[in-house]
Design an enzyme around this catalytic site. Structure first.
Site, PDB file in Angstrom:
ATOM      1  N   ASP A  76       0.828  -1.201   0.000  1.00 21.50           N
ATOM      2  CA  ASP A  76       0.000   0.000   0.000  1.00 21.50           C
ATOM      3  C   ASP A  76       0.868   1.259   0.000  1.00 21.50           C
ATOM      4  O   ASP A  76       1.951   1.281   0.583  1.00 21.50           O
ATOM      5  CB  ASP A  76      -0.900   0.012   1.241  1.00 21.50           C
ATOM      6  CG  ASP A  76      -1.703   1.288   1.334  1.00 21.50           C
ATOM      7  OD1 ASP A  76      -2.616   1.466   0.506  1.00 21.50           O
ATOM      8  OD2 ASP A  76      -1.396   2.125   2.207  1.00 21.50           O
TER       9      ASP A  76
ATOM     10  N   GLU B  99       0.799  -0.711  -5.230  1.00 24.98           N
ATOM     11  CA  GLU B  99      -0.318   0.231  -5.412  1.00 24.98           C
ATOM     12  C   GLU B  99       0.291   1.611  -5.622  1.00 24.98           C
ATOM     13  O   GLU B  99       0.879   2.188  -4.719  1.00 24.98           O
ATOM     14  CB  GLU B  99      -1.232   0.202  -4.184  1.00 24.98           C
ATOM     15  CG  GLU B  99      -2.455   1.084  -4.311  1.00 24.98           C
ATOM     16  CD  GLU B  99      -2.332   2.388  -3.539  1.00 24.98           C
ATOM     17  OE1 GLU B  99      -2.648   3.449  -4.131  1.00 24.98           O
ATOM     18  OE2 GLU B  99      -1.923   2.357  -2.365  1.00 24.98           O
TER      19      GLU B  99
END
Length: 227
Positions: free
Chosen positions: A135, A190
């Site tokens: 993330d 991401e």
């Protein structure tokens, strides 16, 4: 149901213990604890084993881009032989994410590298995860964290003094380690920036991810639907 619909992979979010559930688990307080909100560590192991028995791979949404700024139940302020403010994080403004209200790691710190790399290995070996979705990679790649930044494809936007080289090296180390332990691991970044080389092998000088989740596209789509 997931298997019946023809999928082959599951990504689990909010696994690591976190302070604020509305953040989808991104304000991590304990990197080595499976969140008690969803059950015990044994429950999580059972879930992963069940998925494997159905032929499904299981990826973990891993948050190494920042951490909760809580002092009582988080890493923030933890003393590792340095001043408490400088332990795992940069000092001053560089150590604080203004949009996320969280602390930012000092990836040049040897102890930080040992901590985060061992964390990846632990989740693979202890829980049998098949890989990770990292993330907030854009926030890691640049000192400006992508805030108020438009990425046009110009190389100067990717390779400049704004690039956090220490964070890039950490991600190269992380991907090298993950694939060394588990050669068929799947590791996803991401990212909204489109950093060149993000999914090139480390051996080629790339950062080493297998896939890039182009987050700017769904972000733009939901903005279009709302507005």
């Amino acid at each position: 149901r997931i298997q019946a619909n023809g999928y082959n992979t599951v990504q689990l979010m909010a696994i690591m213990e976190h302070s604020y559930y509305a953040s989808f688990g991104y304000h991590v307080t304990n990197f080595f604890a499976a969140s008690s909100r969803s059950g015990t560590p044994e429950d999580l192991k059972y879930l992963i084993d069940k998925a494997h028995s159905l032929g499904l791979r299981v990826l973990m949404d891993v948050v190494h881009s920042h951490t909760s700024n809580n002092i009582t139940d988080g890493l923030n302020g933890f003393d590792v032989g340095q001043s408490s403010q400088d332990s795992y994080f940069h000092t001053g403004e560089r150590g604080y994410h203004k949009l996320w209200d969280s602390r930012l790691f000092n990836y040049a710190n040897w102890e930080v590298l040992r901590f985060l790399l061992s964390n990846l290995r632990w989740w693979i070996e202890e829980f049998n995860f098949d890989g990770f979705r990292f993330d907030g990679v854009t926030s890691m790649l640049y000192h400006h964290h992508g805030i108020n930044t438009t990425f046009t494809g110009n190389y100067n936007g990717y390779f400049s003094e704004a690039t956090d080289v220490d964070a890039v090296v950490y991600m190269m180390l992380a991907n090298h380690l993950i694939h060394k332990i588990l050669p068929d691991a799947t590791v996803v970044a991401e990212d909204v920036s489109g950093m060149p080389g993000l999914c090139r092998p480390v051996s080629d000088g790339g950062i080493g991810f297998d896939y890039r989740l182009a987050m700017a596209i769904p972000d733009k789509w939901i903005d279009y639907l709302k507005n």
